[in-house]
Design an enzyme around this catalytic site. Sequence first.
Site, PDB file in Angstrom:
ATOM      1  N   PRO A 644       0.842  -1.203   0.000  1.00 20.70           N
ATOM      2  CA  PRO A 644       0.000   0.000   0.000  1.00 20.70           C
ATOM      3  C   PRO A 644       0.874   1.249   0.000  1.00 20.70           C
ATOM      4  O   PRO A 644       1.857   1.334   0.746  1.00 20.70           O
ATOM      5  CB  PRO A 644      -0.800  -0.130   1.297  1.00 20.70           C
ATOM      6  CG  PRO A 644      -0.013  -1.060   2.148  1.00 20.70           C
ATOM      7  CD  PRO A 644       0.655  -2.009   1.209  1.00 20.70           C
ATOM      8  N   HIS A 645       0.524   2.205  -0.851  1.00 19.54           N
ATOM      9  CA  HIS A 645       1.347   3.399  -0.986  1.00 19.54           C
ATOM     10  C   HIS A 645       0.488   4.557  -1.480  1.00 19.54           C
ATOM     11  O   HIS A 645      -0.624   4.353  -1.990  1.00 19.54           O
ATOM     12  CB  HIS A 645       2.498   3.157  -1.962  1.00 19.54           C
ATOM     13  CG  HIS A 645       2.029   2.760  -3.331  1.00 19.54           C
ATOM     14  ND1 HIS A 645       1.755   1.447  -3.672  1.00 19.54           N
ATOM     15  CD2 HIS A 645       1.765   3.497  -4.439  1.00 19.54           C
ATOM     16  CE1 HIS A 645       1.350   1.397  -4.924  1.00 19.54           C
ATOM     17  NE2 HIS A 645       1.352   2.621  -5.415  1.00 19.54           N
ATOM     18  N   ALA A 646       1.024   5.747  -1.351  1.00 22.32           N
ATOM     19  CA  ALA A 646       0.330   6.939  -1.825  1.00 22.32           C
ATOM     20  C   ALA A 646       1.294   8.114  -1.812  1.00 22.32           C
ATOM     21  O   ALA A 646       2.264   8.130  -1.050  1.00 22.32           O
ATOM     22  CB  ALA A 646      -0.888   7.248  -0.960  1.00 22.32           C
TER      23      ALA A 646
END
Length: 763
Positions: A644-646
């Site tokens: 998960p990344h942003a």
Amino acid sequence: MFKFPRLITLLVLSVLLTPLSLFASQAGQGASGASMTHSMMLLVIQLGLLLFATKLGNSLFERFKLPGVLGELCAGMVIGPFLLGKFPLPGFPQGLFPLAEGIGVSPELYGFCAVASIILLFMVGLETDIQQFLKYSIAGSAVGIGGVAASFVAGDLITVLFSRYLFGHTAGFMDPQCLFLGVVSTATSVGITARILTEKRKLDSPEGVTILAGAVVDDVLGIIMLTLVLGITAASRTSGVVDWGHIAVIGLKAVGIWLLATVAGLIFSRHISTMLKRFRGKSSIAVMALGLALILAGLFEQAGLAMIIGAYIMGLSLSRTDLAHVIQERLMPIYVFLVPIFFGVMGMLVDFSKLGNKNVLIFGLVYSLVAIVAKIIGSGGVALLFNFNLRGSARVGMGMVPRGEVALIVAGIGLAARALTPDVFGVAILMTIVTTVAAPPMLVKLFSGSASGLRKKTEEGRQESIRFAFPSATIARWVFRKLQDVFQGEGFFVHSLEHERGIVQVRRDVDVINMWPEAEDIVFSSKARELPLVKTAVMEVLAELKGTIQTLQEPVDVATVVGDLHVEEAITDKKTAPANFTRSLSQQIVCPSLNATDKPGILAEILDLLVSAGHVNDRETALKDLLRREESMSTGLQHGVAIPHAKTTAVDHLVCAVGLKPEGVEFAALDGEPSTIFVMTLSPEGAATPHIQFMSEISQVLTPECCDTLLGCRTARQMLAVLGGSKSTGVTPASEREEPGSESAARTSGSFRISDYLTSDLV
């Protein structure tokens, strides 16, 4: 001001270069000092020193809001043969810039200077706007002629007045040195004035275009006068008697050749452009255009005219074609390399011992003041006759004051022709410095405010602007890039006009369109006749965008497109290992036992670890950005790994955390299996960080075997050991049965270590 590390670097280089120069001295003892090899060796070193010195001088002067060209000029003075360059060094008993016979520098170095002057004037010609020049040709020509006449007479007469103090005898108006100082004072620097007008956004104002048109006439007349003065000087030196009939022939020849070449160049410019386009590649086109400029410059010199006239005419001819900005853009590296060398060499020709003479120094200051006043009166006074008020005429007059590169070129030619002595050449340099320093701040002050410079406002026919609004900045940027491809496909030449604002110009023959992005909008500036073309191009791009969106609405099998993100080859090249990340990432957190049972809960729990460590400024914003990214496409990969990344405004630098959930959580992974290992990364929005590279390398390191070992960890310290590639973790998963040195073991102990970015805050 030097920073301490830079000073240390310079000292280290000095220490290293000293024994090298001693070795060079010993190696060259068996050869003649005048050998070709020695001359080329010295030339290479001189060019290198010139590049460093002129760049340093340019940067220092610009830091103090002064024209960088003056810094380059002063740098040449400091390292030249009349100051530091004459001092002996190990291996160079006569100094790095030994004083040469004639003008002071070696013929090889002056050869580079001559080529640089050709490139400089060629680029000035390319920058000339023929249409604007013709529009304001009457006013501009009158302004140019008035400035030349007043400056020439004033420069010559003030030299006559001070001739007894300068030369020891009273000189007449037609004395070669008086004539040369008259010609030197006529020049106007198009580059310096144009830069100021561009910064104030007054380049297309009535005063701006009049100044540019006047500067063109000014320089052309100055160059023609230079040719006449050279003829007078040569005649005086050979026979002592000036043959005015011969001088008249030289003048008519100069004017005739200039007019004929200019008219022919403008008439055949399209044919020249078509010929150059056959080479297709932009770099090839630019190089061939420069070749034509060099050839024409040589032919003009052969015909008895200055080389820079030929270079300027070639640039002027190509300025009305759609290749002008393409050539400028591609030749800019050559320009940046050679032109500072020209200014540096011009500075080297200044003999400080001559400037130390009180009479010469006083005359130089008086000559500089007279040169400023003559331009203001000569050019500004004439401007009053063409609908300019006092403010406008003052702007025009002050815009003609900077002398800059053309004055240096004329003075350099006079020194090379021995029509100017070194001390008088120093006067010309002093005048150039004074006028170039004094004019810019005064010109900026005159153009401040919105007051008109015209007695009666006229319709200037400015370009029309049109703006297109899009739903988001992302779509606007996509359309902006696609429009460049569309225009290029239509035969337009596309080039960057201003990098900071992202302005792009597209040109084809007489069609010129400027466009740039502004947040969610794209703005176009062009003449009214080009607006239908702009609208049509935007319509075509939007049609393609709509088709693309419709295609993307169909189901996409991501697993089929992307495949297995893990490659079998391990990352073993230590040179490419991202060791630099350790300097950009602060303390990180690992957790061996997450409690959440669904995707939102996992994201929130890992995010809370980063928040508690002080790595996230705004938890809600970060969580919102993470969930938005998951909505577009799940970050669950294969083998139980999820990343998960942003990109978010909630962090200042790239941060990472790792969590384990051995029982697994449904994460919509590519292989349909539950995710058990979660590596969360957050990157600052709008900043340059190795976001994608970091995630890609994580997917390579977390092999099935490494994941199996990692899931057997019970503490953060054990996780760090596994992620760091250590085999002595105390963890023995059931699936770990590889022989030492096997391929999978090599993958596990690759040089990339996630533990470099993590710390066992939880043990």
